[in-house]
Write an enzyme that holds these catalytic residues in place. Sequence first.
Site, PDB file in Angstrom:
ATOM      1  N   GLY A  19       0.769  -1.246   0.000  1.00  6.61           N
ATOM      2  CA  GLY A  19       0.000   0.000   0.000  1.00  6.61           C
ATOM      3  C   GLY A  19       0.794   1.287   0.000  1.00  6.61           C
ATOM      4  N   LEU A  70      -4.022  -7.027  -7.521  1.00  7.28           N
ATOM      5  CA  LEU A  70      -3.519  -8.092  -8.398  1.00  7.28           C
ATOM      6  C   LEU A  70      -4.590  -8.955  -9.063  1.00  7.28           C
ATOM      7  CD1 LEU A  70      -0.439  -9.208  -6.258  1.00  7.28           C
ATOM      8  CD2 LEU A  70      -0.555  -7.528  -8.120  1.00  7.28           C
ATOM      9  N   HIS A  78       0.949   1.019 -13.290  1.00  6.92           N
ATOM     10  CA  HIS A  78       1.782  -0.140 -13.641  1.00  6.92           C
ATOM     11  C   HIS A  78       3.241   0.283 -13.647  1.00  6.92           C
ATOM     12  CE1 HIS A  78       2.631  -4.064 -15.369  1.00  6.92           C
ATOM     13  NE2 HIS A  78       3.480  -3.446 -16.193  1.00  6.92           N
ATOM     14  N   ASP A 118      -3.693  -4.381 -18.046  1.00  5.50           N
ATOM     15  CA  ASP A 118      -2.685  -3.394 -18.466  1.00  5.50           C
ATOM     16  C   ASP A 118      -2.869  -2.925 -19.908  1.00  5.50           C
ATOM     17  OD1 ASP A 118      -0.224  -5.444 -16.759  1.00  5.50           O
ATOM     18  OD2 ASP A 118      -1.521  -3.838 -15.969  1.00  5.50           O
ATOM     19  N   GLU A 176       6.306   6.351  -9.103  1.00  2.73           N
ATOM     20  CA  GLU A 176       4.872   6.045  -8.988  1.00  2.73           C
ATOM     21  C   GLU A 176       4.224   6.953  -7.944  1.00  2.73           C
ATOM     22  OE1 GLU A 176       5.840   1.368  -9.063  1.00  2.73           O
ATOM     23  OE2 GLU A 176       3.716   1.824  -8.724  1.00  2.73           O
TER      24      GLU A 176
HETATM   25  C1  GRF Z   1       3.576  -1.091  -7.438  1.00  2.00           C
HETATM   26  O1  GRF Z   1       4.822  -1.170  -8.060  1.00  2.00           O
HETATM   27  C2  GRF Z   1       2.500  -1.037  -8.480  1.00  2.00           C
HETATM   28  O2  GRF Z   1       2.846  -0.380  -9.674  1.00  2.00           O
HETATM   29  C3  GRF Z   1       2.301  -2.464  -8.767  1.00  2.00           C
HETATM   30  O3  GRF Z   1       2.404  -3.127  -7.534  1.00  2.00           O
HETATM   31  C4  GRF Z   1       3.246  -2.364  -6.670  1.00  2.00           C
HETATM   32  C5  GRF Z   1       2.445  -2.100  -5.425  1.00  2.00           C
HETATM   33  O4  GRF Z   1       3.116  -1.413  -4.497  1.00  2.00           O
HETATM   34  N1  GRF Z   1       1.065  -2.752  -9.455  1.00  2.00           N
HETATM   35  P1  GRF Z   1       2.351  -0.842  -3.202  1.00  2.00           P
HETATM   36  O5  GRF Z   1       1.484  -1.952  -2.660  1.00  2.00           O
HETATM   37  O6  GRF Z   1       1.541   0.336  -3.624  1.00  2.00           O
HETATM   38  O7  GRF Z   1       3.458  -0.481  -2.263  1.00  2.00           O
END
Ligand code: GRF
Length: 219
Positions: free
Chosen positions: A13, A86, A105, A146, A175
Site C-alpha cells: 500500500g 492483483l 503499472h 494493463d 509512482e
Molecule cells: C507497485 O509497483 C504497483 O505499480 C504495482 O504493484 C506495486 C504495489 O506497491 N502494481 P504498493 O502496494 O503500492 O506499495
Amino acid sequence: MPLQVAVLASGHGSNLQALLDAFREPAAPARIALVISNKAGAGALDRARRSGVATATIAEDGQDAAGLLALLAQHGIALVVLAGYLKKIPNAVVAAFRGRMLNVHPALLPSFGGAGMYGRRVHEAVLASGARITGVTVHLVDEQYDHGRILAQWPVPVRPGDTADALAARVLEAEHRLLPAVVGAFARCGAEPLCSLAAEAFGPAPSLQPDFADALTIA
Ligand code: GRF
C-alpha cells in the site's frame, strides 16, 4: 465537493499512502473515501485505518461483481484507483466505471505488461531485455490486463548493475509522484482533457531530471 475515490490494493500500500498524503486536506480536489482489499492482512488496510478511511475486504478472487458494485455505490464512489491490486476486475464493474477507473503499472506500457506481469517479475523482465529506460504508466482500465488508454507515463533510467529490487524502488518513487498527480488532475477536470494537461500538471520533477540525463549519457 471533492471527488470520492476508492482504492483497491492487494499488498503493502505505498501507492495508497502517497494518495492519502496527497489528498489529506479538506480542500483537496479528491478524497480517499474507501479502501478495498482482497487480502484481509494487506498492509494497505492498516494504512487506511490509521488515516480513518473506511475499509472493506472482498473475496480473494475478487470476482463478486455485484458485491463490489454495491460497496462502491454505498460510498458514493466516482473514481476507482487500482494501486497494487492483483486481481482482474469483473467486466460488469469495468463497464460501470468505464473512463473512471485507473491503474498504475511499474513499466512503460504496452511493454512489460499483461497477465502475470506484476511486482518483481516486471523489473526482472526489463533487466533481462537490456532496456535502458523503464518507467511508470497510469492508464484507464478496460477488460484486458494493463491495456486501457494510457493517461500518463514517466521515464526512469535503468542503471548499470541494477538489481530488480533496486530498479523497483526507483520506479516506485516515480509512482508515488505520478499517481497522485494524475488523480488530482482527473479530479479537477475529468479524463478527456487530462491527457493534454498531463505534461503541464507534472512539470519536470527535479529529482528525476539528472537520472534521465544520466541514462542518456550511458546509452
Ligand atoms: C507497485 O509497483 C504497483 O505499480 C504495482 O504493484 C506495486 C504495489 O506497491 N502494481 P504498493 O502496494 O503500492 O506499495
